[in-house]
Design a protein around this motif. Structure first.
Motif, PDB file in Angstrom:
ATOM      1  N   LYS A 171       0.835  -1.209   0.000  1.00 32.72           N
ATOM      2  CA  LYS A 171       0.000   0.000   0.000  1.00 32.72           C
ATOM      3  C   LYS A 171       0.867   1.255   0.000  1.00 32.72           C
ATOM      4  O   LYS A 171       0.581   2.228  -0.708  1.00 32.72           O
ATOM      5  CB  LYS A 171      -0.922  -0.007   1.209  1.00 32.72           C
ATOM      6  CG  LYS A 171      -1.914   1.149   1.271  1.00 32.72           C
ATOM      7  CD  LYS A 171      -2.874   0.956   2.445  1.00 32.72           C
ATOM      8  CE  LYS A 171      -3.957   2.051   2.477  1.00 32.72           C
ATOM      9  NZ  LYS A 171      -3.381   3.359   2.823  1.00 32.72           N
ATOM     10  N   ASP A 200       1.422 -13.356  -2.617  1.00 33.19           N
ATOM     11  CA  ASP A 200       0.477 -12.574  -1.823  1.00 33.19           C
ATOM     12  C   ASP A 200       0.621 -11.082  -2.102  1.00 33.19           C
ATOM     13  O   ASP A 200      -0.372 -10.347  -2.167  1.00 33.19           O
ATOM     14  CB  ASP A 200       0.681 -12.846  -0.335  1.00 33.19           C
ATOM     15  CG  ASP A 200       0.221 -14.238   0.068  1.00 33.19           C
ATOM     16  OD1 ASP A 200      -0.589 -14.836  -0.662  1.00 33.19           O
ATOM     17  OD2 ASP A 200       0.691 -14.730   1.117  1.00 33.19           O
ATOM     18  N   ARG A 203      -0.797 -10.330  -5.566  1.00 31.85           N
ATOM     19  CA  ARG A 203      -2.258 -10.382  -5.484  1.00 31.85           C
ATOM     20  C   ARG A 203      -2.810  -9.118  -4.821  1.00 31.85           C
ATOM     21  O   ARG A 203      -3.804  -8.537  -5.279  1.00 31.85           O
ATOM     22  CB  ARG A 203      -2.702 -11.619  -4.707  1.00 31.85           C
ATOM     23  CG  ARG A 203      -4.219 -11.804  -4.665  1.00 31.85           C
ATOM     24  CD  ARG A 203      -4.609 -12.976  -3.802  1.00 31.85           C
ATOM     25  NE  ARG A 203      -4.167 -14.253  -4.354  1.00 31.85           N
ATOM     26  CZ  ARG A 203      -3.151 -14.982  -3.881  1.00 31.85           C
ATOM     27  NH1 ARG A 203      -2.479 -14.555  -2.816  1.00 31.85           N
ATOM     28  NH2 ARG A 203      -2.833 -16.122  -4.439  1.00 31.85           N
ATOM     29  N   LEU A 204      -2.156  -8.669  -3.756  1.00 31.88           N
ATOM     30  CA  LEU A 204      -2.629  -7.484  -3.041  1.00 31.88           C
ATOM     31  C   LEU A 204      -2.495  -6.229  -3.898  1.00 31.88           C
ATOM     32  O   LEU A 204      -3.405  -5.387  -3.922  1.00 31.88           O
ATOM     33  CB  LEU A 204      -1.848  -7.317  -1.734  1.00 31.88           C
ATOM     34  CG  LEU A 204      -2.229  -6.107  -0.878  1.00 31.88           C
ATOM     35  CD1 LEU A 204      -3.718  -6.103  -0.552  1.00 31.88           C
ATOM     36  CD2 LEU A 204      -1.388  -6.081   0.398  1.00 31.88           C
ATOM     37  N   HIS A 206      -2.625  -6.101  -7.075  1.00 35.83           N
ATOM     38  CA  HIS A 206      -3.699  -6.193  -8.067  1.00 35.83           C
ATOM     39  C   HIS A 206      -5.040  -5.792  -7.461  1.00 35.83           C
ATOM     40  O   HIS A 206      -5.841  -5.098  -8.110  1.00 35.83           O
ATOM     41  CB  HIS A 206      -3.776  -7.607  -8.634  1.00 35.83           C
ATOM     42  CG  HIS A 206      -4.926  -7.808  -9.573  1.00 35.83           C
ATOM     43  ND1 HIS A 206      -5.012  -7.175 -10.794  1.00 35.83           N
ATOM     44  CD2 HIS A 206      -6.047  -8.564  -9.457  1.00 35.83           C
ATOM     45  CE1 HIS A 206      -6.137  -7.532 -11.392  1.00 35.83           C
ATOM     46  NE2 HIS A 206      -6.787  -8.363 -10.600  1.00 35.83           N
ATOM     47  N   GLU A 207      -5.291  -6.204  -6.233  1.00 33.35           N
ATOM     48  CA  GLU A 207      -6.554  -5.852  -5.585  1.00 33.35           C
ATOM     49  C   GLU A 207      -6.645  -4.354  -5.301  1.00 33.35           C
ATOM     50  O   GLU A 207      -7.703  -3.741  -5.460  1.00 33.35           O
ATOM     51  CB  GLU A 207      -6.702  -6.649  -4.284  1.00 33.35           C
ATOM     52  CG  GLU A 207      -6.926  -8.152  -4.507  1.00 33.35           C
ATOM     53  CD  GLU A 207      -6.891  -8.929  -3.206  1.00 33.35           C
ATOM     54  OE1 GLU A 207      -6.598  -8.317  -2.142  1.00 33.35           O
ATOM     55  OE2 GLU A 207      -7.136 -10.146  -3.247  1.00 33.35           O
ATOM     56  N   LEU A 208      -5.530  -3.763  -4.881  1.00 35.20           N
ATOM     57  CA  LEU A 208      -5.522  -2.340  -4.553  1.00 35.20           C
ATOM     58  C   LEU A 208      -5.597  -1.459  -5.796  1.00 35.20           C
ATOM     59  O   LEU A 208      -6.208  -0.385  -5.760  1.00 35.20           O
ATOM     60  CB  LEU A 208      -4.265  -2.009  -3.745  1.00 35.20           C
ATOM     61  CG  LEU A 208      -4.188  -2.593  -2.334  1.00 35.20           C
ATOM     62  CD1 LEU A 208      -2.796  -2.377  -1.743  1.00 35.20           C
ATOM     63  CD2 LEU A 208      -5.251  -1.971  -1.436  1.00 35.20           C
ATOM     64  N   PRO A 210      -6.413  -2.471  -9.531  1.00 34.27           N
ATOM     65  CA  PRO A 210      -6.713  -3.457 -10.569  1.00 34.27           C
ATOM     66  C   PRO A 210      -6.258  -3.045 -11.967  1.00 34.27           C
ATOM     67  O   PRO A 210      -6.128  -3.890 -12.849  1.00 34.27           O
ATOM     68  CB  PRO A 210      -8.236  -3.580 -10.503  1.00 34.27           C
ATOM     69  CG  PRO A 210      -8.602  -3.126  -9.135  1.00 34.27           C
ATOM     70  CD  PRO A 210      -7.618  -2.056  -8.793  1.00 34.27           C
ATOM     71  N   PHE A 231      -4.574 -13.086 -10.977  1.00 31.40           N
ATOM     72  CA  PHE A 231      -4.186 -11.818 -10.355  1.00 31.40           C
ATOM     73  C   PHE A 231      -2.908 -11.201 -10.921  1.00 31.40           C
ATOM     74  O   PHE A 231      -2.449 -10.170 -10.421  1.00 31.40           O
ATOM     75  CB  PHE A 231      -4.023 -12.000  -8.837  1.00 31.40           C
ATOM     76  CG  PHE A 231      -2.987 -13.011  -8.428  1.00 31.40           C
ATOM     77  CD1 PHE A 231      -1.650 -12.673  -8.319  1.00 31.40           C
ATOM     78  CD2 PHE A 231      -3.359 -14.317  -8.139  1.00 31.40           C
ATOM     79  CE1 PHE A 231      -0.699 -13.600  -7.935  1.00 31.40           C
ATOM     80  CE2 PHE A 231      -2.425 -15.263  -7.734  1.00 31.40           C
ATOM     81  CZ  PHE A 231      -1.086 -14.896  -7.645  1.00 31.40           C
TER      82      PHE A 231
END
Length: 303
Positions: A171, A200, A203-204, A206-208, A210, A231
């Motif tokens: 982040k 991980d 993936r994170l 990508h989630e934060l 996209p 991801f």
């Protein structure tokens, strides 16, 4: 993947590229952005690993500039975090190998990055270990590094290094990128890829974000590749771990953004290996000696 052109076609393409990109030396002679339109038609995209680190101290601004002088648009770096929360660009999780930390702070063994403040790290010489000509080079903060890459109109393959040591670094990295103007549409689509050895972390990220292109560093089993495709957009393996069949298996999948997944292999510093992985169909080659690899995979049309 790419189609090898004739020498005449290559010359015509380079001339078109120079015109289309406004005639800048770095843009014309460096690789095209895979984030925008896949690997160059002349061969795999070439990435300057930790900058052109065969010719300047790794992960320094001097290495970024060395890549520019050689005509390369893409540079790769490593990001870690100091004790007081500043993101810095350095590969090892200790300062011993690439700085004079042992001399400046003799009682701070094992000289871990996370045990030093940004101000303390800024005191260190990160160039003399490589060559006396680079005495005084510093470990750059990520903000400083981004500013130099931006000034040079280059592109960045950013690795989040050892995220298990730095909770929340994913982040924070995105926040710094955003503050520096690197998460606008132009950068995200053409000039930035974030990678890590940690699934991980990828993936994170990508989630934060996209919209951001990501890469996983490693060589998953073919049976596991679909899990990663959910991801990430690329699988970036060590060159000794791959075969043409494995590369084809990656290319047989659509990644997180619905495009054919790519393979950027590392660390390749010699012509023979560069031609070998080109023959396997890789999309990119990450190298300390980008000029050597470029000559091998683009200059040698008769190979």
């Amino acid at each position: 993947m790419y189609v090898r052109p004739s020498a005449a076609a290559a010359a015509a393409f380079l001339g078109f590229t120079l015109t289309a990109l406004g005639g800048t030396a770095a843009a014309a002679t460096g690789p095209r952005s895979p984030a925008a339109d896949g690997p160059g038609m002349l061969g795999p995209v070439v990435y300057a690993h930790r900058g052109a680190s065969a010719y300047a101290p790794e992960n320094t601004l001097a290495a970024v500039d060395a890549a520019l002088r050689l005509g390369f648009a893409w540079v790769e770096n490593d990001v870690q975090r100091t004790r007081d929360g500043e993101l810095v660009v350095i590969h090892d999780d200790t300062l011993a190998r690439t700085t004079n930390a042992e001399e400046v702070f003799p009682d701070r063994t094992p000289w871990r990055v996370r045990d030093f403040t940004a101000a303390e790290i800024a005191q260190l010489d990160a160039g003399s270990w490589f060559d006396a000509a680079y005495a005084g080079a510093r470990v750059p903060t990520l903000r400083e590094y981004l500013a130099r890459v931006e000034r040079n109109r280059q592109r960045l393959l950013l690795e989040i290094k050892k995220p298990e040591l730095y909770p929340g670094i994913e982040k924070q990295t995105l926040e710094v990128l955003d503050e520096a103007g690197w998460l606008d549409r132009g950068h995200v689509q053409r000039r930035l890829v974030v990678q890590s050895f940690s699934a991980d972390t990828v993936r994170l990220v990508h989630e934060l974000r996209p919209d951001l292109e990501t890469a996983f560093l490693g060589t998953p089993k073919v049976a596991d590749l679909p899990k990663y495709a959910a991801f990430t957009d690329r699988i970036n393996p060590w060159h000794t771990t791959i075969t043409a069949e494995w590369v084809a298996a990656v290319h047989g999948l659509a990644g997180a953004h619905g495009k054919t997944m790519e393979v950027d292999t590392w660390i390749v510093d010699d012509a023979v290996t560069a031609r070998k992985v080109r023959g396997m169909g890789v999309d990119g080659i990450i190298t300390n000696a980008p000029d050597v690899v470029r000559q091998a995979v683009i200059g040698g049309f008769a190979d």
